[in-house]
Design a protein around this motif. Structure first.
Motif, PDB file in Angstrom:
ATOM      1  N   UNK A 130      92.669  13.475  14.107  1.00 36.02           N
ATOM      2  CA  UNK A 130      91.786  13.427  15.279  1.00 36.02           C
ATOM      3  C   UNK A 130      90.526  13.244  14.705  1.00 36.02           C
ATOM      4  N   UNK A 131      89.480  13.021  15.838  1.00 37.68           N
ATOM      5  CA  UNK A 131      88.301  13.669  15.542  1.00 37.68           C
ATOM      6  C   UNK A 131      87.137  14.479  15.001  1.00 37.68           C
ATOM      7  N   UNK A 132      87.986  15.525  15.177  1.00 33.72           N
ATOM      8  CA  UNK A 132      88.409  16.687  14.101  1.00 33.72           C
ATOM      9  C   UNK A 132      88.140  17.032  12.917  1.00 33.72           C
ATOM     10  N   UNK A 133      88.875  16.234  12.449  1.00 38.04           N
ATOM     11  CA  UNK A 133      88.941  16.302  10.811  1.00 38.04           C
ATOM     12  C   UNK A 133      88.340  15.626  10.319  1.00 38.04           C
ATOM     13  N   UNK A 194      95.425  22.463   8.811  1.00 41.05           N
ATOM     14  CA  UNK A 194      95.953  22.985   7.469  1.00 41.05           C
ATOM     15  C   UNK A 194      94.581  23.622   6.793  1.00 41.05           C
ATOM     16  N   UNK A 195      94.095  23.188   6.122  1.00 41.08           N
ATOM     17  CA  UNK A 195      93.415  24.193   5.744  1.00 41.08           C
ATOM     18  C   UNK A 195      92.802  25.029   5.717  1.00 41.08           C
ATOM     19  N   UNK A 196      91.961  25.024   6.791  1.00 39.88           N
ATOM     20  CA  UNK A 196      91.326  26.448   7.859  1.00 39.88           C
ATOM     21  C   UNK A 196      92.678  27.290   7.926  1.00 39.88           C
ATOM     22  N   UNK A 197      93.942  26.791   8.102  1.00 43.48           N
ATOM     23  CA  UNK A 197      94.988  28.286   8.360  1.00 43.48           C
ATOM     24  C   UNK A 197      95.447  28.800   7.350  1.00 43.48           C
ATOM     25  N   UNK A 198      95.224  27.521   6.235  1.00 44.38           N
ATOM     26  CA  UNK A 198      96.598  28.337   4.402  1.00 44.38           C
ATOM     27  C   UNK A 198      95.688  28.358   3.899  1.00 44.38           C
ATOM     28  N   UNK A 199      93.941  27.795   3.975  1.00 43.80           N
ATOM     29  CA  UNK A 199      92.331  28.232   2.184  1.00 43.80           C
ATOM     30  C   UNK A 199      93.022  26.932   1.602  1.00 43.80           C
TER      31      UNK A 199
END
Length: 530
Positions: A130-133, A194-199
């Motif tokens: 999405x646009x957020x990415x 994914x990056x925000x949740x997993x690091x």
């Protein structure tokens, strides 16, 4: 070889280099039988053996640097990444911009571009694109000055999310080459959720993209394996598995190709081209690149290379045509600029020319106060670029002829890259850069006062001003002249000494169709079984 070259006369070195081109010492390397080689590689190439699995195996002289698309500027790493990540727009074989994750775009005003994003795209872990990415990806590289690609994206002020599939990119100034920026290294779309949740550390170990192939395994300095992405939004992937092998030794890389261990071998020495063509089951492919081999010199106060006459002496001591002819068998063109033909803003007077004059080089050293010569540290790669080790050794010998005693430190790519990122080289290092934007702007990104700090420590207010103005200039004629003026200044002041534009040599299995690209990318789905 390194110790012998340092004490040999230049004529002897050139004769030896010519002999190596004509008769490679690598030709006598013992090679295992095809079946043994296949077992050693761990993956049967092309056909995949009895499993019926379609496997494409490519051997390079070095491993990828990282999965951090923003913290490297390495073309051979991007050449692998393009199979895992997508850009908003992409370039075709003719370097024309085409839709990718963005289906259309328009200029809203001088500082704003609007992009419509492709719907129904998912990352390899199932997260929707999405646009957020887009916002997460581009704002990260545009705002973090520690990232190596920051200089190529700092032009972006912010990314506005209009709706889940529409974004606006707002730039600090008018931006004539935004599409070029978005179609290259640093613009691969990252999975923000994914990056925000997993690091970030987890992402680097288990990277996720939207491309036709997804990550399976990476054994550093050995091989990277990808498998097809059945959920890819585009055409169905042509291969079941991709294997990218890191084989620094030229002889081993060629042997793997000749015995069927790999389908494509990159950076083939000129001395092995005929051997590969005459071998049953293999052939060669050669094409031009945008890559220029150069020397970066320290202008840090207190260094011997701070003296402009010393830098000029280094330049005049090097016979670029001899390097091209004797080491590369003619596979290159001497140049005094990195903006080669085909790039916007090229200066023709600096291309296909050399200033080789060893007698004048000696005079310059004496005028600089060094009648007995100088000692410098010289770092170079071994196995990263075509004949880089041999080129560095020949340069060392050429410098010795005029009284410049260069202590040569040859490094494997991973070590060289660590030193490069830490900016810990001595007076001189050798590196080759491509130009993924095909524009003068990228050629001088490391020569602004800001970017040169700690590396060359070059600083010229006139160059800074010209580059800043050119970056936002929508008048293409004026913009080209600004880059041409920068090239003339840099050629005179020599923080970088450009030597030659390189051709690329590939060894290819007869089982597959492969044509080199000018940008050196290795799009697996452009490579097909015959």
């Amino acid at each position: 070889m390194k110790k012998r070259l340092a004490g040999m006369g230049l004529a002897a070195v050139l004769a030896l280099s010519a002999a190596l081109v004509g008769c490679s010492s690598q030709s006598s390397t013992t090679t295992p039988a095809p079946k043994q080689q296949e077992a050693a590689s761990g993956t049967a190439p092309a056909s995949g053996g009895n499993s019926g699995e379609k496997v494409l195996t490519i051997a390079s002289g070095n491993d990828i640097v990282s999965f951090d698309i923003h913290d490297h500027n390495n073309t051979s790493t991007e050449a692998v990444h393009v199979n895992m990540f997508n850009y908003l727009v992409k370039k075709d074989r003719n370097q024309k911009v085409q839709p990718d994750l963005a289906t259309s775009w328009e200029i809203v005003n001088d500082k704003t571009w609007r992009f419509k994003l492709r719907e129904g795209v998912t990352f390899h872990n199932g997260d929707p694109f999405t646009a957020d990415d887009v916002k997460f990806t581009l704002e990260r590289v545009a705002k973090d000055q520690k990232l190596l690609e920051y200089g190529n994206y700092k032009q972006i002020q912010e990314v506005k999310v209009v709706d889940p599939h529409t974004i606006e990119i707002v730039t600090n100034e008018s931006e004539p080459v935004l599409l070029n920026r978005l179609s290259r290294l640093g613009s691969g779309m990252l999975p923000s959720k994914y990056i925000k949740e997993k690091g970030w550390d987890e992402f680097l170990k288990n990277p996720v993209g939207t491309g036709p192939y997804k990550f399976e395994k990476w054994e550093r300095d050995d091989r990277l394996i990808m498998v097809k992405n059945d959920q890819y939004f585009g055409d169905k992937p042509k291969w079941d598995k991709l294997v990218f092998r890191a084989i620094p030794e030229d002889a081993t890389r060629v042997a793997e190709l000749l015995t069927g261990g790999v389908d494509i071998a990159v950076n083939i020495p000129p001395s092995d081209l005929e051997r590969i063509d005459s071998n049953e089951g293999t052939h060669t492919a050669t094409g031009p690149t945008q890559r220029v081999m150069q020397l970066t010199l320290r202008m840090t106060p207190g260094t011997v290379t701070e003296n402009p006459k010393v830098r000029e002496a280094i330049d005049l001591a090097i016979d670029e045509k001899a390097i091209v002819d004797s080491i590369l068998a003619g596979g290159g063109t001497p140049t005094r600029t990195r903006v080669t033909p085909g790039n916007f803003g090229a200066e023709p007077s600096l291309y296909n020319t050399s200033l080789y004059d060893p007698e004048r080089a000696k005079q310059l050293l004496a005028e600089a106060g060094y009648p007995n010569g100088i000692d410098i540290n010289f770092s170079a790669t071994s196995g990263r670029y075509l004949k880089d080790k041999e080129t560095a050794e020949l340069i060392q010998a050429m410098l010795a002829e005029v009284g410049i005693r260069a202590k040569l430190d040859l490094m494997e790519w991973s070590k060289f890259n660590e030193t490069y990122k830490a900016k810990k080289f001595g007076e001189m290092f050798m590196i080759s850069y491509a130009n993924s934007m095909f524009d003068g702007s990228l050629a001088f990104d490391r020569l602004t006062t800001e970017r040169a700090k700690g590396e060359s420590d070059y600083s010229n207010p006139e160059v800074d001003k010209l580059l800043k103005e050119a970056e936002k200039n929508m008048n293409l004629e004026e913009r080209a002249k600004q880059y041409q003026q920068v090239q003339k200044i840099v050629a005179e002041e020599r923080p970088h000494i450009y030597m030659y534009q390189m051709n690329a040599n590939y060894g290819v299995s007869d089982k597959i169709n492969f044509e080199p690209r000018l940008d050196e990318m290795l799009f697996a789905d452009e490579i097909t079984l015959k």
